[in-house]
Design an enzyme around this catalytic site. Sequence first.
Site, PDB file in Angstrom:
ATOM      1  N   GLU A   1       0.835  -1.211   0.000  1.00 45.52           N
ATOM      2  CA  GLU A   1       0.000   0.000   0.000  1.00 45.52           C
ATOM      3  C   GLU A   1       0.867   1.259   0.000  1.00 45.52           C
ATOM      4  OE1 GLU A   1      -3.098  -0.209  -0.488  1.00 45.52           O
ATOM      5  OE2 GLU A   1      -3.831  -2.092   0.357  1.00 45.52           O
TER       6      GLU A   1
ATOM      7  N   ARG B   1       0.336   3.664  -3.251  1.00 45.72           N
ATOM      8  CA  ARG B   1      -0.343   4.947  -2.989  1.00 45.72           C
ATOM      9  C   ARG B   1       0.647   6.088  -2.862  1.00 45.72           C
ATOM     10  NH1 ARG B   1      -5.876   3.368   0.295  1.00 45.72           N
ATOM     11  NH2 ARG B   1      -5.615   1.140   0.052  1.00 45.72           N
TER      12      ARG B   1
ATOM     13  N   ASP C   1      -4.952  -9.959  -8.034  1.00 44.47           N
ATOM     14  CA  ASP C   1      -5.416  -9.180  -9.189  1.00 44.47           C
ATOM     15  C   ASP C   1      -4.320  -8.397  -9.902  1.00 44.47           C
ATOM     16  OD1 ASP C   1      -5.223  -7.711  -6.833  1.00 44.47           O
ATOM     17  OD2 ASP C   1      -6.910  -6.402  -7.274  1.00 44.47           O
TER      18      ASP C   1
ATOM     19  N   GLU D   1     -12.864  -0.298  -9.802  1.00 44.91           N
ATOM     20  CA  GLU D   1     -12.436  -1.214 -10.871  1.00 44.91           C
ATOM     21  C   GLU D   1     -13.349  -1.233 -12.095  1.00 44.91           C
ATOM     22  OE1 GLU D   1     -12.067  -1.886  -7.646  1.00 44.91           O
ATOM     23  OE2 GLU D   1      -9.888  -2.130  -7.512  1.00 44.91           O
TER      24      GLU D   1
ATOM     25  N   THR E   1      -1.537   0.668 -10.214  1.00 45.59           N
ATOM     26  CA  THR E   1      -2.777   0.026  -9.761  1.00 45.59           C
ATOM     27  C   THR E   1      -3.599   0.928  -8.845  1.00 45.59           C
ATOM     28  OG1 THR E   1      -3.691  -2.085  -9.030  1.00 45.59           O
ATOM     29  CG2 THR E   1      -1.896  -1.162  -7.707  1.00 45.59           C
TER      30      THR E   1
END
Length: 601
Positions: free
Chosen positions: A185, A189, A318, A495, A582
């Site tokens: 993360e 981010r 994913d 998504e 992502t």
Amino acid sequence: MSDGSLRKRKKQTETKSKPQNEASAKEPHHVDDELEIDTATLFRYTRILSIPILLFLGVFLYLNPSALSDAVNAFFGFESEDRFGTPGVSGDALFISDVEKRDAVVEAFKHAWRAYERDAMGSDEYHPISQNGSNLTEAGGIGYTVIDSIDTMLIMGLDDDYKRARQWIEDKLDFERDAEFSTFETTIRLLGGLLSAYHLSGNDSIYLDRAIDLADRILPVFDTQSGLPMSQVNLAQRKGFPNDEYPNLVTTAEVATLQLEFRYLSYLTGREEYWTKVESVMKTIKEARMPHGLASIYMDVDSGKFVPSAIRLGSRSDSYYEYLLKQYIQTNYTERVYKDMYDDAIQSVHTHLVKKSPYARMLYTSELIPEQHPNGQLSWRLTPKQDHFVCFFGGSLMLGSTITGANVQPVSVPPMKTELTEIGSRDWQTGTALVKTCWDTHDTATGLAPEVVHFRIPEDGMDDANMHTPVDWYIKGARPGEHPPYDARYILRPETIESLFIAFRLTGDVKYREWGWSIFQAIEKHCKVETGGYAIIINVDEVPSRKEDKMETFLMSETLKYLYLLFDDTNTLPLDKYVLNTEAHPLPIFTPNIRTPFVGH
Ligand SMILES: *[C@@H]1O[C@H](CO)[C@@H](O)[C@H](O)[C@H]1NC(C)=O
Ligand SMILES: *[C@@H]1O[C@H](CO)[C@@H](O)[C@H](O)[C@H]1NC(C)=O
Ligand SMILES: *[C@@H]1O[C@H](CO)[C@@H](O)[C@H](O)[C@H]1NC(C)=O
Ligand SMILES: *[C@@H]1O[C@H](CO)[C@@H](O)[C@H](O)[C@H]1NC(C)=O
């Protein structure tokens, strides 16, 4: 009132669709017979007149051999052009912003950002109902929300908000926090957000300096036996830590979704270490390939092998699939090894995971759950469960088909059938069908899709259970009057919208804008908090919606950014110049100076 699992889908349209398909497959034969009968009749009764006509027809068909099949195709509504879509209509919309809708999205962003700024500036997360912030750890904030939002402000042209956010980074941002943070993360981010802000601000060095500081604190997590990074990082101690729950395990997504960020940083700084650390992860994954070519959600951080665990395109794996393709794109198509790994994985996905629902033939991807038998043998059980996460995959497949599955570069918008390889066509069709399925799962009381969807299979035994059997899909465990299960939530996820954005860019088909607008309106109606911000809703099938006091940071970094891009014209972040990480942080495509030493075959 929730109708949860007692979902009755729109049965009528579905009953219609099936016989139609069967009919269209059969009819050409049928009508050919009729044509013969007609010709015979013609001969018998109007012999004299018909001979010149038939002669003319014969000559015409001799000179235009495809005319007959074209006429038949046109008659039965097959695509007569060699395109995936409607030429002429699609494509044109790409160059025109839908200004009104785009501006409505900007207003939504302001509603979210300004509430956060008013109530919680500098805290990692925002709680819009209590109008309060919170930090990920006791050690103090790391700019989670600010950094995740800043490139969206640059893209939307929100100059004043941007200046205040930048000022906060200059004055307050501090990574000297003695606590454990998620490696994954923090990278997607924060590192992604800083690098994107650096590029979009025209190389404002404050962002690069902060990115280097952060990356150097993260780097020690790669010092493991296998080279796979540890899940947690203590930013002040500059040290990796295992996950508390499963000390030896890391998820495939968290180790394989750091590469775009560290590679770009390496390119900017010329420091190879950033590159080689994340690249060795890919090498380890390649060597760990399981016989079926799919990735389990867990890997062993010591051995570097996959651990028998669920296989799916959803949570915990994913973005592994997403980054295989995007690493090939980011490096300007110079690293074939990522193309090979991507093609291999997508082939396996088609072989093992792609399924269709029984009635409306909705295409989805299933999960495989490992089962250990007493004799030690391992087998895999199919589970028809699809996370909302999987909805990135439709757009990703479409994008991939125009790159790894194309004969020419660039392909048309939408692609001509001759421009795609057989594999490319397969991926395009799977991709568009999956985008449609994700859109169809918005058929709920709120118009928002749940966190997890299950599809019907014959073995599920639901037909006996009650008379309100769902037709194609349902939210597992949802029952009227009972507390909604986790699966029933909508947590502001991006998504589906991400896929709509890509699908629109690749086709110019305005239906994708229409679907996106409908989802945006549902967010406005059900998630918006009047006093500011947006909140999670705990049951997509309940109106009025019940909210939970949290606004995820990806609302501002992803959901609203993708919506803005969907309604903006193609000059903003063209897909042949950028790759979005992502967390939807755009990074420019570049030609690397470093070549990958491990090769793909
Ligand atoms: C807001 O957060 C602070 C710090 O976490 C806490 O002390 C305070 O009680 C919270 N206020 C509300 C209204 O929840
Ligand atoms: C979170 O951390 C930041 C920086 O240390 C601090 O300014 C802020 O007050 C903290 N927020 C809460 C809710 O404690
Ligand atoms: C930013 O830096 C890159 C090289 O890293 C350079 O190609 C580009 O022109 C710079 N952009 C600006 C606006 O200076
Ligand atoms: C990508 O490679 C092509 C040559 O194949 C080159 O023309 C182009 O400039 C490169 N793009 C970037 C951004 O480096």
